[in-house]
Design a protein around this motif. Structure first.
Motif, PDB file in Angstrom:
ATOM      1  N   GLU A 128     -42.238 -57.853  58.307  1.00  0.00           N
ATOM      2  CA  GLU A 128     -43.476 -58.002  57.540  1.00  0.00           C
ATOM      3  C   GLU A 128     -43.110 -58.510  56.153  1.00  0.00           C
ATOM      4  O   GLU A 128     -42.085 -58.114  55.591  1.00  0.00           O
ATOM      5  CB  GLU A 128     -44.221 -56.666  57.437  1.00  0.00           C
ATOM      6  CG  GLU A 128     -45.415 -56.656  56.505  1.00  0.00           C
ATOM      7  CD  GLU A 128     -46.464 -57.717  56.843  1.00  0.00           C
ATOM      8  OE1 GLU A 128     -46.966 -58.377  55.906  1.00  0.00           O
ATOM      9  OE2 GLU A 128     -46.772 -57.897  58.042  1.00  0.00           O
ATOM     10  N   ASP A 141     -45.568 -58.735  53.442  1.00  0.00           N
ATOM     11  CA  ASP A 141     -46.394 -58.163  52.379  1.00  0.00           C
ATOM     12  C   ASP A 141     -45.713 -56.907  51.815  1.00  0.00           C
ATOM     13  O   ASP A 141     -45.465 -55.949  52.539  1.00  0.00           O
ATOM     14  CB  ASP A 141     -47.787 -57.816  52.913  1.00  0.00           C
ATOM     15  CG  ASP A 141     -48.706 -57.277  51.833  1.00  0.00           C
ATOM     16  OD1 ASP A 141     -48.653 -56.060  51.566  1.00  0.00           O
ATOM     17  OD2 ASP A 141     -49.476 -58.074  51.244  1.00  0.00           O
ATOM     18  N   PRO A 173     -54.811 -52.795  47.635  1.00  0.00           N
ATOM     19  CA  PRO A 173     -53.874 -53.003  48.746  1.00  0.00           C
ATOM     20  C   PRO A 173     -54.177 -52.135  49.962  1.00  0.00           C
ATOM     21  O   PRO A 173     -53.964 -52.557  51.098  1.00  0.00           O
ATOM     22  CB  PRO A 173     -52.520 -52.633  48.129  1.00  0.00           C
ATOM     23  CG  PRO A 173     -52.694 -52.818  46.664  1.00  0.00           C
ATOM     24  CD  PRO A 173     -54.117 -52.468  46.379  1.00  0.00           C
ATOM     25  N   GLN A 201     -54.791 -53.655  53.646  1.00  0.00           N
ATOM     26  CA  GLN A 201     -53.939 -53.264  54.769  1.00  0.00           C
ATOM     27  C   GLN A 201     -54.761 -52.754  55.944  1.00  0.00           C
ATOM     28  O   GLN A 201     -54.465 -53.077  57.104  1.00  0.00           O
ATOM     29  CB  GLN A 201     -52.945 -52.204  54.308  1.00  0.00           C
ATOM     30  CG  GLN A 201     -51.880 -52.728  53.370  1.00  0.00           C
ATOM     31  CD  GLN A 201     -51.132 -51.615  52.656  1.00  0.00           C
ATOM     32  OE1 GLN A 201     -50.910 -50.551  53.208  1.00  0.00           O
ATOM     33  NE2 GLN A 201     -50.755 -51.863  51.409  1.00  0.00           N
TER      34      GLN A 201
END
Length: 334
Positions: A33, A35, A298, A302
């Motif tokens: 991932e 991010d 965030p 997510q």
């Protein structure tokens, strides 16, 4: 289940797809991932053993361990109604071909390909560019010997989760007979209702509430009457969800404004869903948590970017059943 299948997860996000496969009995041995905040949440819940943080373009694919199953919810914005739908012209769409690069590396380094593959994306992937985008994806997987099936599954119909979320699932097997025996999960009744998840009783932090100081408050107050459903503020009107579920949660919830669904509590207060409620609406268990000091932006992003875990678990269970049956029928050791 007869053995544990080794799974690699691309575009893992906070780990919703990984969690669904773990719940089905698989073993996640590698994940990637890019991010930063999503990686923090992933490590909070899964540990740091196998997550490789960074852009998939820069990941050393020859270092990926041997995989039985490759999974990935590759970035969907390039194909979604909410985005510009540029598809492969968008760099987010082009990362699909990194899946192909991982397959090449598996074949080169380990001498064989993963026995099965599962990809997830927005339902509009199937119709994007008059079907050409899906055709390219299917043909690319078939070139590696996969027999491919796909189906659109809705979280509220296939995951017993009160969210109207339709996604396409693409499943492929190296063995055509396995592909023929694989079936996508059937629809199941929705018994897990919104008010099992949403707290309409207790007062939460002030930041979640609309008050008469908001220019939209009179419009919201006039439109919101039900304590059984969710609402969405669309600047010039308020949309009520007639199915008494949450609308599709999106990454845009993390950009502020009016993207987070709204509810009316039992004291007639109007508030946004919390990030934790959004996780529950994706079917995450209550013990899956965000890091304590992470900002809400965030967190919302997510949750919206993630997958509905119970749907993944049901698809994963059916994949594993097919692989297990093949082992019994042929008395082979994978």
């Amino acid at each position: 289940m007869l053995l544990t299948y080794k799974v690699g997860s691309m575009f893992a996000g906070i780990g919703g797809t990984c969690l669904g496969f773990k719940q089905a009995g698989a073993d996640i041995v590698w994940a990637n991932e890019m991010d930063k905040n999503a990686c923090i949440t992933y490590k909070e819940n899964f540990g740091e053993d196998y997550l490789k943080e960074g852009n998939i373009l820069e990941v050393n694919k020859t270092a990926i361990p041997k995989l039985d199953i490759l999974i990935g919810g590759f970035p969907c914005q390039a194909f979604s109604i909410a985005g510009y739908r540029k598809g492969f012209e968008d760099e987010r769409g082009n990362v699909f071909f990194q899946i192909i690069e991982v397959l090449k590396a598996q074949e080169k380094v380990h001498g064989q390909l993963p026995k099965a593959i599962m990809l997830e994306n927005v339902k509009n992937l199937k119709s994007h560019d008059k079907g050409n985008t899906y055709k390219i994806i299917k043909e690319a997987l078939e070139a590696f010997g996969y027999t491919v099936k796909s189906e659109i599954l809705n979280s509220m119909e296939h995951g017993n989760v009160p969210q109207n979320r339709e996604r396409i699932f693409i499943v492929g097997f190296q063995d055509a007979g396995q592909a023929e025996r694989f079936e996508f999960p059937d629809k199941i009744p929705l018994t897990n209702h919104l008010n099992n998840i949403i707290d309409r009783n207790n007062k939460l932090e002030d930041k979640y509430y609309y008050t008469d100081a908001s220019q939209y408050y009179p419009m919201l107050q006039e439109a919101m009457h039900s304590t059984e459903t969710t609402y969405q503020l669309r600047r010039v009107y308020v949309r009520e969800n007639r199915r008494n579920v949450a609308p599709t949660l999106t990454a845009n919830m993390g950009t502020g404004g009016h993207n987070v669904p709204l509810i009316l509590d039992y004291q007639n207060n109007i508030r946004k869903l919390t990030p934790e409620e959004c996780l529950l609406l994706q079917g995450f268990p209550k013990d899956f948590t965000f890091p304590a000091k992470m900002a809400n932006g965030p967190k919302y992003k997510q949750a919206g970017n993630s997958v509905t875990v119970p749907v993944i678990k049901r698809v994963a269970t059916n994949i594993i059943k097919v692989l297990d049956k093949e082992k019994v029928m042929n008395n082979i050791d994978f």
